[in-house]
Structure formats: structure tokens, C-alpha cells
Design an enzyme around this catalytic site. Structure first.
Site, PDB file in Angstrom:
ATOM      1  N   GLY A 156      19.714  -4.859  -0.764  1.00  0.00           N
ATOM      2  CA  GLY A 156      19.421  -3.753  -0.616  1.00  0.00           C
ATOM      3  C   GLY A 156      18.436  -3.391   0.320  1.00  0.00           C
ATOM      4  O   GLY A 156      18.019  -4.335   1.148  1.00  0.00           O
ATOM      5  N   CYS A 157      17.746  -2.329   0.511  1.00  0.00           N
ATOM      6  CA  CYS A 157      16.902  -1.834   1.597  1.00  0.00           C
ATOM      7  C   CYS A 157      15.438  -2.341   1.682  1.00  0.00           C
ATOM      8  O   CYS A 157      14.610  -2.127   2.513  1.00  0.00           O
ATOM      9  CB  CYS A 157      16.773  -0.237   1.315  1.00  0.00           C
ATOM     10  SG  CYS A 157      18.063   0.736   1.450  1.00  0.00           S
ATOM     11  N   TYR A 158      15.301  -3.279   0.696  1.00  0.00           N
ATOM     12  CA  TYR A 158      13.801  -4.044   0.641  1.00  0.00           C
ATOM     13  C   TYR A 158      13.847  -5.172   1.240  1.00  0.00           C
ATOM     14  O   TYR A 158      12.864  -5.902   1.681  1.00  0.00           O
ATOM     15  CB  TYR A 158      13.320  -4.035  -0.645  1.00  0.00           C
ATOM     16  CG  TYR A 158      13.664  -5.064  -1.737  1.00  0.00           C
ATOM     17  CD1 TYR A 158      13.474  -6.329  -1.558  1.00  0.00           C
ATOM     18  CD2 TYR A 158      14.683  -4.567  -2.481  1.00  0.00           C
ATOM     19  CE1 TYR A 158      14.089  -7.433  -2.358  1.00  0.00           C
ATOM     20  CE2 TYR A 158      14.961  -5.519  -3.557  1.00  0.00           C
ATOM     21  CZ  TYR A 158      14.932  -6.986  -3.342  1.00  0.00           C
ATOM     22  OH  TYR A 158      15.470  -7.759  -4.312  1.00  0.00           O
ATOM     23  N   HIS A 215      10.461   1.505   5.883  1.00  0.00           N
ATOM     24  CA  HIS A 215      11.765   1.463   5.716  1.00  0.00           C
ATOM     25  C   HIS A 215      11.914   3.093   5.526  1.00  0.00           C
ATOM     26  O   HIS A 215      11.876   3.621   4.411  1.00  0.00           O
ATOM     27  CB  HIS A 215      12.541   0.700   4.631  1.00  0.00           C
ATOM     28  CG  HIS A 215      13.928   0.930   4.379  1.00  0.00           C
ATOM     29  ND1 HIS A 215      14.938   0.598   5.282  1.00  0.00           N
ATOM     30  CD2 HIS A 215      14.382   1.839   3.503  1.00  0.00           C
ATOM     31  CE1 HIS A 215      16.094   0.825   4.758  1.00  0.00           C
ATOM     32  NE2 HIS A 215      15.654   1.788   3.691  1.00  0.00           N
ATOM     33  N   PHE A 248      11.435  -0.897   0.833  1.00  0.00           N
ATOM     34  CA  PHE A 248      11.730  -0.243  -0.515  1.00  0.00           C
ATOM     35  C   PHE A 248      12.982  -0.323  -1.052  1.00  0.00           C
ATOM     36  O   PHE A 248      14.149   0.243  -0.077  1.00  0.00           O
ATOM     37  CB  PHE A 248      11.631   1.321  -0.702  1.00  0.00           C
ATOM     38  CG  PHE A 248      10.327   1.381   0.249  1.00  0.00           C
ATOM     39  CD1 PHE A 248       8.957   1.278  -0.098  1.00  0.00           C
ATOM     40  CD2 PHE A 248      10.166   2.386   1.477  1.00  0.00           C
ATOM     41  CE1 PHE A 248       7.919   1.443   0.824  1.00  0.00           C
ATOM     42  CE2 PHE A 248       9.011   2.703   2.276  1.00  0.00           C
ATOM     43  CZ  PHE A 248       7.844   2.465   1.808  1.00  0.00           C
TER      44      PHE A 248
END
Length: 394
Positions: A165-167, A306, A376
Site C-alpha cells: 500500500g501507500c507507505y 505521500h 502512510f
């Protein structure tokens, strides 16, 4: 008796200086959507135009996203050929996988080619490959496929990271830093590639999180080359130095961001308080990262955060009393591409160094010496990487 000790071998294996970012490359699909037009398109292709109240809600989401345009691999032709992708919860994992296991490494390859071109060195010098995606999963993985597409040496050391994911943009830098600093002469190619065909589906009144994802996420790939002790004699030049890297799980954040692979593809789940959870806890990560450097004014560093969405950036700004220009690069990237999950932060790094040069700033970090890169994502997990800029006139 051996003529050398383990300590001597270890010392010889390690780099002398810190890991640095040596080159950056990005790529997006050809298919571009204006955000203002997307609600009409989305409800038409999913045959959901009768859901008028939900469409109005989605239009508001798109307007609040601050996104101007996004790039998406899925075309209307794809959807006509595979109408089950347009249903809310139809079994469709096989169709998605068949597409993504091919297209994710291909898009990653394009970004990597651009990074290698900027680096200016033969690809035979690449010693390690880190490939990251949350869009698909396969064996052998996208790392293997990308290495083959690029024609990398068979002995290149590969790391495959799925479903982060986004991290993950921060995580891949942390791993690359450890590799580069502990393997003298290592040149690490990072490739992050995301295609939202994994989450595309029709709307549902029962799952508004799905609509949030449809309004925010875009497709893209980014690539960076990381190495310590740049060789100026062959034209290597650092863009940023990687000073430290850390990861933490935020307290009381279980289930705040989650994704689950099902027969219907990847489903996205998001709690309302994600911006608050991040903004209330981010200063602890900043203090831990920058106290050793002697910095405690967060307006004295450059920011590469992010952009999970505008609300996250807004609440961080408010909590830390940041000047509006601090998040300029993150907001610009979100506006032009949407949230590309793990690929996003390197688009921002690229924007930061280009704008710094264009505006005549003294360093690659908007004229400042020190900066923070944040990822994150699910957990709720936060990655913090301290960056040191370099002079733009060298």
C-alpha cells in the site's frame, strides 16, 4: 590459517559514504481522464446512472479531491470486453490477474528505462532490484518479469514486495539504503508500479470506501537508482542523500486503512479519522528523526509527504503550523496524477528537484538542507526517511 579476519572482510564489504538517490524515472499509461469528467464516465460505464444520489456524492468526492487528471490503464474497450469488472462484487479476480501480471511489470519497465537513462551507466552495473506493487501477485513475481524485460544480468539480486500500500515508497528506500551501505559498489534499482484495475468496480450504497478509492487512485510507475559513494569520474551525481529511515505503527489505528484480496479483486477500506490519526502522531516521528540533527522547526525542512488525499495534507499542515508552500510538491503531484500508492513519493521527489532547479534554489530540496519523506498506509503504518539535499549548482 586464514590470512584475513571476518572484521576485515566486513569492512571491505561496506560502503564508505551514505546511500544516495542517483537517478529518478517515471511513467504513466497513455489513457488520461480529466477528473471533472470522471463521475459521468464512471457511472455510465458501470451502468449505474440510475443511482442519482450516489452519483452526486461521488461528484462531490471528485471535486474535493483537488485532482485535475489521472492516468488509467483500463479503457472503456477493456470494460466492454470484461463487463464483470464493472459490477460491484462480481467474481473477477482471474480477469484482473491475467491483465495485471503482464501490465504491472511493463509499466514498471518504462519508469526504470527512464531512470537508467538519467543515470547514464550501463544496466550491467545494477546489482540489486527491488520491485513493489499492490496491484497483482504472481510467481515468479513482477521483479523477475521486470528484470527479464530490462535485460538485467541473471545474477541481479531481487527483492519482491507485494500488497504493502501507500507507505511502501518509504519502505523501499529504507531497504535500498541498507543494501547500498552494506554492499560496496551496489547499485539498487527500485521499481514501484501500480495499476488500479485491481480495485475498479461499480458503486454500492453499502461500501462508500469503494467510491473514495475510485475518486483518488491513479496508475503510474516510478523508479530510482540508489547507491553509495557516487563515482564522479563516470558522471554519477547524487540528487539526495539518505540519512536515516524508520517505520512505526500508529497507536489505536487498527483497521484505519486496509485492503483485502477477494474473488472480486482488491477491496479498499478506510476509516474517516485517517487524517486525524496521522496528523496527531506525525510529530513524534519527526522528533525522533530530527532531534539527533538539532532541528525542531518543521518549517525549516523540505517536505515529501505521500498525498493519500488533500485532507491528510491539510491536517498535517494545521497540526504542525506549516507554511502552505511546504506541501507544494505533494499537492502538485496529487493534482496531476492522483494517488498512485507506492509510486507516488518518487513523483514528488522528481517534482521537488526539478522545481528547485527551475526556480533557482540553492539545493535540490527547495533551497533547504534537510528534509523528510513520509509514506502512510495500511497498519496504520508510517515510514519516515530523512533526506539531505545537495547543491543545485554542482
Amino acid at each position: 590459517m586464514a590470512s584475513v579476519t571476518v572484521e576485515q572482510i566486513r569492512k571491505a564489504q561496506r560502503a564508505e559514504g551514505p546511500a544516495t538517490i542517483l537517478a529518478i524515472g517515471t511513467a504513466v499509461p497513455a489513457n488520461c481522464f480529466n477528473q471533472a469528467d470522471f463521475p459521468d464516465y464512471y457511472f455510465r460505464v458501470t451502468k449505474s446512472e440510475h443511482m442519482t444520489d450516489l452519483k452526486k456524492k461521488f461528484q462531490r468526492m471528485c471535486e474535493k479531491s483537488t485532482i485535475k487528471k489521472r492516468y488509467l490503464h483500463l479503457t472503456e474497450e477493456h470494460l466492454k470486453q470484461n463487463p464483470h469488472l464493472c459490477e460491484y462484487n462480481a467474481p473477477s479476480l482471474n480477469t484482473r490477474q491475467d491483465m495485471l501480471v503482464v501490465e504491472v511489470p511493463k509499466l514498471g519497465k518504462e519508469a526504470a528505462i527512464n531512470a537508467i537513462k538519467e543515470w547514464g551507466q550501463p544496466k550491467s552495473k545494477i546489482t540489486h532490484l527491488i520491485f513493489c506493487t499492490g496491484s497483482s501477485i504472481d510467481m515468479p513475481g513482477a521483479d523477475y518479469q521486470c528484470a527479464k524485460l530490462l535485460g538485467l544480468r541473471p545474477s541481479v539480486k531481487r527483492v519482491m514486495l507485494y500488497q504493502l500500500g501507500c507507505y511502501a515508497g518509504g519502505k523501499v528506500l529504507r531497504i535500498a539504503k541498507d543494501i547500498a551501505e552494506n554492499n560496496k559498489g551496489a547499485r539498487v534499482l527500485i521499481v514501484c508500479s501500480e495499476i488500479t484495475a485491481c480495485i475498479f468496480r461499480g458503486p454500492s450504497e453499502k461500501h462508500l470506501d469503494c467510491l473514495v478509492g475510485q475518486s483518488l487512485f491513479g496508475d503510474g510507475a516510478s523508479s530510482v537508482i540508489v547507491g553509495a559513494d557516487p563515482d564522479a569520474s563516470v558522471g554519477e551525481r547524487p540528487i539526495f542523500e539518505l540519512v536515516s529511515a524508520a517505520q512505526t505503527i500508529l497507536p489505536n489505528s487498527d483497521g484505519a486503512i486496509a485492503g483485502h484480496v477477494t474473488e472480486a479483486g482488491l477491496t479498499f477500506h478506510l476509516l474517516r479519522d485517517v487524517p486525524g490519526l496521522i496528523s496527531q502522531n506525525i510529530e513524534k516521528s519527526l522528533i525522533e528523526a530530527f532531534t539527533p540533527i538539532g532541528i525542531n522547526d518543521w518549517n525549516n525542512i523540505f517536505w515529501i509527504a505521500h498525498p493519500g488525499g488533500p485532507a491528510i495534507l491539510d491536517e498535517i499542515e494545521a497540526k504542525l503550523e506549516l507554511k502552505k508552500e511546504k506541501m507544494k510538491a505533494s499537492r502538485e503531484m496529487l493534482s496531476e496524477y492522483g494517488n498512485m500508492s507506492c509510486a507516488s513519493v518518487f513523483f514528488i521527489v522528481d517534482e521537488m528537484r526539478k522545481q528547485s532547479s527551475k526556480e533557482g534554489k540553492s539545493t535540490t530540496g527547495d533551497g533547504l538542507e534537510w528534509g523528510a519523506l513520509f509514506g502512510f498506509g495500511p497498519g496504520l503504518t508510517v515510514e519516515t526517511v530523512v533526506l539531505h539535499s545537495v547543491p543545485t549548482n554542482v
